[in-house]
Write a protein that holds these residues in place. Structure first.
Motif, short mmCIF file in Angstrom:
data_model
loop_
_atom_site.label_atom_id
_atom_site.label_comp_id
_atom_site.label_asym_id
_atom_site.label_seq_id
_atom_site.Cartn_x
_atom_site.Cartn_y
_atom_site.Cartn_z
N TYR A 1 0.84 -1.20 0.00
CA TYR A 1 0.00 0.00 0.00
C TYR A 1 0.87 1.25 0.00
O TYR A 1 0.65 2.19 -0.75
N GLU A 2 1.85 1.23 0.89
CA GLU A 2 2.70 2.41 1.01
C GLU A 2 3.43 2.68 -0.30
O GLU A 2 3.66 3.81 -0.68
N TYR A 3 3.78 1.62 -0.97
CA TYR A 3 4.52 1.75 -2.22
C TYR A 3 3.64 2.39 -3.30
O TYR A 3 4.06 3.31 -3.99
N VAL A 4 2.42 1.90 -3.40
CA VAL A 4 1.50 2.44 -4.40
C VAL A 4 1.25 3.91 -4.11
O VAL A 4 1.25 4.77 -4.98
N ARG A 5 1.07 4.18 -2.84
CA ARG A 5 0.85 5.53 -2.38
C ARG A 5 2.02 6.43 -2.79
O ARG A 5 1.86 7.47 -3.42
N PHE A 6 3.18 5.95 -2.43
CA PHE A 6 4.40 6.69 -2.73
C PHE A 6 4.51 7.01 -4.22
O PHE A 6 4.89 8.10 -4.62
N PHE A 7 4.14 6.04 -5.03
CA PHE A 7 4.34 6.16 -6.46
C PHE A 7 3.50 7.27 -7.08
O PHE A 7 3.84 7.84 -8.10
N THR A 8 2.36 7.57 -6.45
CA THR A 8 1.45 8.51 -7.08
C THR A 8 1.44 9.88 -6.42
O THR A 8 0.84 10.80 -6.92
N LEU A 9 2.12 9.99 -5.30
CA LEU A 9 2.06 11.23 -4.51
C LEU A 9 2.95 12.33 -5.08
O LEU A 9 3.82 12.07 -5.90
N LEU B 1 -5.20 8.88 -6.44
CA LEU B 1 -4.93 7.44 -6.48
C LEU B 1 -4.48 6.86 -5.15
O LEU B 1 -4.79 5.72 -4.83
N ASP B 2 -3.76 7.65 -4.37
CA ASP B 2 -3.29 7.12 -3.10
C ASP B 2 -4.40 7.10 -2.06
O ASP B 2 -4.20 6.61 -0.95
N GLN B 3 -5.55 7.65 -2.41
CA GLN B 3 -6.68 7.64 -1.47
C GLN B 3 -7.91 7.04 -2.15
O GLN B 3 -9.03 7.45 -1.89
N LEU B 4 -7.67 6.10 -3.03
CA LEU B 4 -8.78 5.47 -3.74
C LEU B 4 -8.73 3.96 -3.56
O LEU B 4 -7.75 3.41 -3.07
N PHE B 5 -9.79 3.30 -3.97
CA PHE B 5 -9.89 1.85 -3.96
C PHE B 5 -9.53 1.27 -2.59
O PHE B 5 -10.08 1.71 -1.59
N MET B 6 -8.57 0.33 -2.56
CA MET B 6 -8.29 -0.32 -1.28
C MET B 6 -7.48 0.58 -0.35
O MET B 6 -7.02 0.14 0.69
N MET B 7 -7.35 1.84 -0.74
CA MET B 7 -6.66 2.78 0.15
C MET B 7 -7.59 3.93 0.54
O MET B 7 -7.12 4.97 0.98
N ARG B 8 -8.87 3.77 0.34
CA ARG B 8 -9.81 4.81 0.73
C ARG B 8 -10.61 4.37 1.94
O ARG B 8 -11.23 3.33 1.86
N PRO B 9 -10.61 5.07 3.04
CA PRO B 9 -9.79 6.25 3.32
C PRO B 9 -8.32 5.88 3.57
O PRO B 9 -7.45 6.67 3.27
N THR B 10 -8.07 4.70 4.09
CA THR B 10 -6.70 4.22 4.22
C THR B 10 -6.78 2.73 4.41
O THR B 10 -7.83 2.19 4.77
N TYR B 11 -5.69 2.04 4.12
CA TYR B 11 -5.75 0.60 4.32
C TYR B 11 -5.99 0.29 5.79
O TYR B 11 -5.54 1.03 6.66
#
Lengths: 397, 539, 514
Positions: free
Chosen positions: B172-180, C465-475
């Protein structure tokens, strides 16, 4: 070409530097949290025996000291660490560990309770960011990093109580293990806790950094006839291993600094399950730890007595003498001068604890490399744990 | 006339790497270069007597060690020396020194923020984790996610496995990092403005994004995922300037029997039917070859040395839409002595490291806003390095030169084309900015070369002077680089390949693009592979 | 004391949808609303005597499945697909109009490009559409059933064909600016089309990664991203949901603000067992569902001490600073826009993408745009009850008004900004100033205070994208469940996100029931 002056990169002197410089005849320095720090002063073995036989002092200025105050301080710490902080009485210290959300160990340290809304957290590595994170959502709380303002030394060994008595600390012998006491020292407050990292009788002394040198001098004056000597990092590592204490960088990798998946450890893996209190209110990592307790830890930190005398540092462990099945690795190993045994702490897959354990040890004789396979026996008690460590009133030697 | 096995267009470091591997596999290879010198953007040039500038790329960290070792570049004269630390200045002259030793670095950070000093450990661990994953892909050909071929599926599974091994939370953190955006990413760790800007600057170098633009955190990683001898994030300088890298690769290439022709600009790639058969040079010569490999960027390749009518439908538009935005300038300055910067306890970290004039996050972002409007900022982000402080070969004894990289500098100005006057004004802006932190700097200047995207494009042929041969945004990364469906170095015409930074893994002096392309060419020519299969990533 | 199966915090449209689904399965549901009426941002209120409005002034992709499942038609909600034309205003009256599938006011080339563009984006929107109505499984979850969800997306993507799949993987992260440049020439058309990917979010045409996704999201219910106003106004949707709720025996208590979520420490860990409302009353239930935004839910109602530390900080770092202000004008007549026969439509004041970008740039530094961009609707044309007869309400979303201003908002600042906005509108509707009876500006801070959404953000959290799908609102809380057993989320802060869709409420109900 440029000037090669990198002087601003010099480690920061400790508050005791002036005195330690004189004593560190080999200039054997390393550093800890940016402070200049002694590897050893004169001789590692000698320093080790001072602590086991007379007493020694160890510079803990670089240790992080966070003062946590406010009405929410207790609640915040209780949610952060796995032990029940509400059970610590005022002027008592407690050994604690704290974990991330996944229940993996971030660090260990001690909490000193000085009042209902005043605590000190002492730990080896900087922890500001995690404390800030932990404090988020709590309102009446102040976190103050006093690391640079407080000078601290550990005074450890059988004659340590006598040294303090001779310094004039009244009634110090009746201080119980993990108790905290206050004394007047040159019109300032000297805090003395009966704590330490050697598994022996010992104290830790805390004072305003301006009084570091006077404190040092007073301790050394009082200890002159009681065999006092400074000891460094290497002796500490021997002492704590005999006592079975864990050390970051050996037994555990701090979770927040871990790159590889699950290369950090849980309290259960470190055999510190006794520190995890499921009966107290919610604390960090509880869910993960609860699951792990049900499941059982994959690894268990184990004390080993290894045949022969070759230290097993860095060895792989196997379930048979032919070394066909790897079951773990040694985290710290040495020849114990006190126990006259070849001791080690090792991470072993829990399911193999019942069977045989063999260690593959590499060693060298005059540049020639050798290896051998040695049988290991599990020990359940620390290799060094004399009654004097716990006795109150503390004896003079 | 002689027919070669392969012609490589452009003697930049990737072109030469590609050529070297093809020659090593026994092919008869020719590299044609339009300039009278080789190296492309990895070049050392004596533009003022006694001074040798690395006048395009100036530092190196992504150079694949597997290639360095495999081509035996040290025997061909290459030595990469890591540089030490850097000094970051904010708008009002406060400094942050990135010390070489962890302990000193910790104390320095602690001077600014205890919280951030502690957070740095977590930051380093996280970045190392991200870098390790990406680095595994550098020397691999990106799989085609739409393909069912065994190799593609195998590669996709390899990636999935690497990804999976991060553990759920880190995925998760990686995907997050990639788009931020770089700033959003950094704010997870840091609170101090100076510390944030010192890290954020890596997120904009060479790109048309700002520190607040989503996606800039990947650029940040792209700049720190390289290493020198296993220490992730370290940067190195090549002794003799960046041209030493090209020279060493060229020398390796020649040792395998390869041939380089300079002053040989390509006019046109020759196409017969749906096959590429050779190149026509600007001087009218036609040279034939079994394969033609373009080391030029994707836009230049398809829109300048090829005819739209020779290309399958759609490709020309893809090339036109390929984002390759000029956003950086370069000012190289010869100095009569070592400059002395203010407010640093000793000068060593400026002289033997980098100088980062970031100002503030807002300053950097406003510089980006200027770029968007077709202007250069009068308060730009400048990254300086003084290679002569440790390399005795690039300036006369006691004299120095300073490389300055400027973000941002537009390729096209809103008020008309670049002129000599505007260029000088741009150079002056940079000198003024440096002089703010280094009184007396102007008196030391012996010679100055100012390069806007315009000059970079004119001289070395990078479209718009984009240092990466194309923006490093997700739509142009990995299997999307340069275009979706063409990420495996094969181009739409038969026997045609690309090997420049327009292909995976993109810019930075890594040699990976060239090596990866060689691997694919050798597969097509049914030759045994001569390219290292994998890098060493378990350091 | 009544024992409820489920207590829902907040009575926004998602909460009402969730309540209705739960009640359909015979659950006893209580909905607690802090304000005096249900509906949240879609509720209407009187902003000047005789003039009413709602913050959400149009609907673009309310789920048809929900419309059918809850039989909202029976409850008075009609005409769910009567899109408003979208007009990009030009001062001289040379507007670009998007009406249904046709675009006018542009060159033939742009018209053809638009046909291609809309076909492509529609295919991609269709590809994603089913996933909005689904819980996105956690990555670590190995249940075959859930993994199939991923596999299904993969298969659907492959069914697009190679070219489309590749194009999808490319454009999904593209900044709208680049996508528009690839297709079109007319600056107004570009501005118009990228608007839907930007509104409500902290991004501008040049920001990569997120806006195309948001555009596709808004196309998910077959209206190609066009907006509509249900007959009788947006608040009719809320009325229908409430009416349906009533008929199913759902109890909706207004003026009933929840103070905290009550938790119980059990052996397995914490469990949410009820809520305490502001008057001190404790209400217990099997499930607690919060439609409040994640920050409010976790940090205010639950409290950090009941959560994990990293989780708490992930909630804290959710980007949820609103960037849209709301302008309401009470008008004594129908405004006349130059060159526009009738002003029924979604009217955009954004001459080109560069202007949008510039407005955004200023907001980055905590300043209001000097050249603001906005979207105007005259809701009273569709719902005459909003204003006295013959009079009208102008409702505008003004983009890029920052939550955190460098200089604080005060009445002077608000008046100055309103004036600036009216000046701007005046350029396109020259007589507007004389028509104004009253005006109101709601900054993100006002929205936060009035509607209890952290940061005043429409979507309860940036659509990125970092706040969507399986990351919304957060994992850890993305499957509508939370780290606390018995506590669920059903608001816009959950997948798939904001706007008036009802989908988070629908998905949450599904999770609670399973």
């Amino acid at each position: 070409m440029s000037d090669y002056d990198f002087s601003s990169e010099r480690p920061k002197p400790s508050h005791f530097q002036q005195r330690q410089d004189e004593l560190n005849i080999h200039d054997a320095w390393s550093s800890w949290n940016g402070y200049k720090f002694a590897e050893y002063f004169y001789d590692v073995e000698f320093e080790y025996f001072c602590v086991r036989n007379t007493c020694g002092t160890y510079d803990i200025c670089p240790m992080q000291k966070y003062h946590i105050t406010g009405a929410d301080a207790e609640k915040m710490l209780d949610r952060m660490v796995t032990r029940d902080v509400t059970k610590i009485r005022t002027n008592r210290a407690s050994y604690v560990v704290w974990c991330n959300d996944e229940g993996r160990l971030i660090d260990d340290g001690t909490i000193f309770k000085l009042g209902d809304d005043h605590f000190i957290l002492n730990c080896g590595s900087p922890c500001s960011a995690w404390l800030d994170k932990s404090a988020f959502g709590f309102h009446d709380i102040t976190i103050d990093d006093k690391t640079d303002d407080v000078a601290a030394m550990a005074l450890q060994g059988p004659t340590s109580c006598a040294v303090l008595k001779s310094m004039g600390l009244e009634n110090i012998e009746s201080a119980k293990p993990f108790s905290i006491n206050f004394f007047d020292f040159q019109n300032a407050r000297l805090m003395v806790s009966r704590t330490g990292f050697t598994g022996d009788l010992g104290y830790e002394l805390w004072i305003d950094h301006n009084l570091a040198i006077p404190l040092w001098d007073a301790v050394y004056k009082a200890g002159h006839d009681l065999g006092i000597h400074p000891y460094g990092d290497q002796a500490t590592n021997m002492l704590r291993l005999e006592a079975g204490f864990i050390m970051p960088g050996y037994e555990f990798n701090e979770a927040l600094k871990t790159v590889h998946f699950e290369h950090d450890q849980t309290p259960f893996e470190l055999n510190l399950g006794w520190l995890v209190d499921f009966k107290k209110p919610h604390f960090n990592g509880r869910r993960a730890l609860f699951d792990e307790k049900k499941r059982g830890p994959r690894y268990t930190l184990t004390k080993l007595d290894i045949e022969g005398n070759k230290p097993a540092e860095g060895s792989f462990l196997y379930s048979n003498k032919r070394c066909t099945e790897e079951i773990g690795y040694v985290t710290s190993g040495m020849w114990s001068p006190a126990a006259k045994a070849n001791i080690a702490l090792a991470m072993i897959e829990t399911k193999y604890l019942e069977g045989e354990i063999w260690s593959e040890i590499y060693y060298e004789k005059e540049l020639r490399q050798y290896s051998k396979v040695a049988r290991c026996t599990i020990k359940h008690e620390p290799f060094w744990s004399p009654a004097r460590t716990r006795a109150t009133p503390a004896a003079d030697f | 006339m002689k027919r070669y096995d392969a012609i490589i267009i452009g003697a930049g470091h990737n072109g030469l790497t590609n050529a070297a591997y093809l020659a090593k596999a026994g092919l008869d290879v020719l590299v044609v270069e339009k300039n009278d010198y080789i190296g492309g953007a990895a070049v050392s040039r004596e533009l003022h007597e006694g001074w040798t500038y690395s006048n395009c790329s100036y530092v190196c960290s992504l150079m694949r060690q597997a290639i360095h070792r495999d081509l035996d570049l040290s025997r061909h004269g290459l030595i990469l020396v890591p540089y030490l630390g850097s000094v970051n200045y904010d708008d009002v002259g406060n400094t942050l020194i990135a010390y070489n030793s962890e302990e000193a670095a910790y104390l320095e950070l602690k001077r600014h923020s205890k919280h951030d000093a502690d957070s740095m450990f977590r930051f380093q661990a996280d970045l190392t984790r991200y870098a390790r994953l990406i680095r595994k892909t550098l020397l691999r050909t990106p799989p085609d996610p739409t393909s069912f071929r065994r190799r593609d599926i195998h590669e996709l599974l390899f990636l999935a496995k690497q990804f999976w091994s991060l553990g759920e939370k880190e995925i998760y953190e990686y995907v997050r990092f990639f788009t931020l955006s770089a700033v959003d990413f950094l704010e997870d760790y840091f609170e101090n403005e100076l510390i944030k800007q010192s890290k954020a600057s890596s997120g904009i170098i060479g790109t048309a994004l700002g520190v607040y633009s989503p996606g800039s955190s990947y650029i940040l990683l792209h700049h720190v995922m390289g290493d020198v001898d296993g220490s992730i994030g370290a940067w190195g300088l090549a002794r003799g300037g960046m041209g030493a890298i090209s020279k060493a690769i060229a020398s390796a290439f020649q040792s395998f029997g390869g041939e380089i022709r300079t002053n040989a600009g390509v006019e046109q790639i020759l196409v017969e039917g749906n096959k590429v058969v050779g190149v026509a040079l600007e001087n009218g010569d036609e040279i034939r070859a079994r394969v033609v490999v373009s080391n030029l960027d994707a836009k230049r390749t398809f829109t300048q040395i090829m005819d739209e009518k020779d290309l399958p439908p759609g490709i020309y538009d893809k090339a036109k839409n390929f984002k390759i935005r000029g956003s950086s300038g370069k000012v190289n300055i010869a100095l009569s002595a070592l400059p002395k910067f203010s407010n640093v306890p000793d000068n060593a970290y400026v002289n033997r490291g980098g100088l980062e004039l970031t100002g503030s996050l807002e300053t950097m972002e406003r510089a980006y806003d200027c770029w968007k409007r077709g202007r250069f900022s009068d308060d730009p982000y400048v990254e300086g390095v003084i290679p002569s402080a440790w390399d005795p070969t690039v300036a006369p004894p006691g004299k120095h030169w300073m490389s300055n990289f400027i973000q941002y500098c537009p390729a096209e100005l809103a008020d008309g084309p670049w002129t000599e006057e505007k260029r000088n004004l741009f150079g002056q802006t940079v000198v003024d900015k440096i002089a703010r932190y280094c009184p007396g700097f102007k008196d030391l200047i012996v010679h100055m070369e100012v390069r806007t995207p315009h000059e970079i494009e004119e001289e070395i042929g990078l479209t718009e002077g984009n240092i990466f041969q194309g923006e490093l945004t997700i739509d142009q990364l990995f299997f999307n680089r340069p275009f979706p469906g063409y990420a495996q170095y094969r181009m739409p015409l038969k026997h045609m390949y690309m090997c420049g930074s327009s292909t995976h893994p993109g810019g930075g002096v890594s040699s990976a693009c060239g090596a990866n392309a060689a691997r694919e060419i050798l597969i097509d020519l049914k030759r045994p592979n001569s390219v290292p299969v994998d890098d060493f990533y378990d350091e | 004391m009544t024992q409820y199966d489920t207590v829902i915090i907040g009575a926004g449209h998602n909460a009402l949808v969730c309540a209705n689904y739960l009640a359909q399965k015979k659950q006893k549901v209580l909905v607690l609303e802090a304000s005096s009426a249900a509906g949240g941002l879609a509720s209407s209120y009187e902003f000047h005597p005789g003039f009413r409005t709602s913050v959400a002034h149009t609907v673009s992709h309310f789920s048809r499945k929900i419309y059918r499942d809850l039989e909202l038609q029976k409850h008075g909600l009609t005409a769910m697909a009567n899109p408003l034309p979208c007009v990009a205003l030009n001062r001289q009256g040379n507007h670009v109009v998007l009406d249904g599938d046709t675009v006018s006011g542009v060159t033939e080339k742009d018209r053809v490009s638009y046909a291609n563009y809309s076909k492509l984006t529609e295919r991609f929107a269709n590809l994603l559409a089913p996933f909005w109505l689904k819980t996105v499984p956690a990555i670590g979850n190995n249940s075959l059933h859930e993994l199939l969800s991923f596999a299904q997306l993969g298969v659907k993507m492959r069914m697009l064909g190679k070219d489309d799949m590749r194009e999808f993987l490319r454009i999904v992260s593209l900044p709208t600016h680049d996508l528009m440049d690839e297709y079109f020439d007319h600056p107004l058309l570009k501005a118009l089309l990228c608007w839907n990917g930007l509104i409500g979010s902290k991004q501008a045409p040049r920001s990569p990664n997120n806006s195309v996704m948001l555009m596709l999201y808004r196309m998910s219910e077959g209206m190609s991203g066009l907006h509509e106003i249900p007959n009788g106004g947006t608040s009719r949707l809320i009325d229908a949901l409430c009416s349906s709720a009533k008929s199913q025996g759902i109890e909706i208590r207004t003026n009933s603000s929840v103070r905290r979520i009550v938790v119980d420490q059990q052996k397995e860990g914490l469990r949410a067992t009820g809520v305490q409302v502001d008057n001190g009353e404790l209400i217990s239930a099997q499930n607690i569902v919060s439609s409040a935004d994640p920050k409010t839910t976790f940090l205010t109602l639950l409290g950090a001490e009941n959560l994990e530390i990293e989780f708490t900080n992930r909630i804290r770092r959710i980007r949820s600073e609103g960037l849209v202000a709301k302008l309401h004008l009470a008008l004594n007549g129908l405004p006349q826009f130059t060159g526009l026969d009738q002003s029924d439509g979604q009217l955009l004041i954004s001459p080109d993408m560069a202007t949008i970008e510039s407005a955004f740039d200023e907001s980055k530094y905590g300043q209001c745009p000097t050249d603001p961009v906005m979207e105007i609707v005259i809701p009273s044309m569709r719902d005459p009850s909003l204003a006295p007869s013959g009079q009208h309400v102008l409702s505008a979303h003004v983009m890029y008004v920052p939550y955190k201003m460098k200089s604080q908002w005060d009445q002077t600042a608000i008046d100055t900004f309103i004036d600036k906005l009216i000046n701007k509108i005046e350029l396109y509707a020259p007589t507007i100033r004389e028509q104004i009876v009253a005006s109101e500006l709601l900054t993100p801070i006002d929205l936060e205070q009035r509607f209890r959404t952290s940061g005043g953000h429409w979507h309860h959290g940036e659509f990125a994208l970092d706040q969507l799908f399986m990351m919304r609102p957060t994992y850890g809380a993305a499957q509508y469940q939370t780290p606390l057993r018995g506590l669920y989320l059903c608001g816009a802060g959950s997948h798939p996100g904001g706007d008036i869709t009802g989908v988070p409420g629908h998905n949450a109900a599904h999770e609670i029931l399973s």
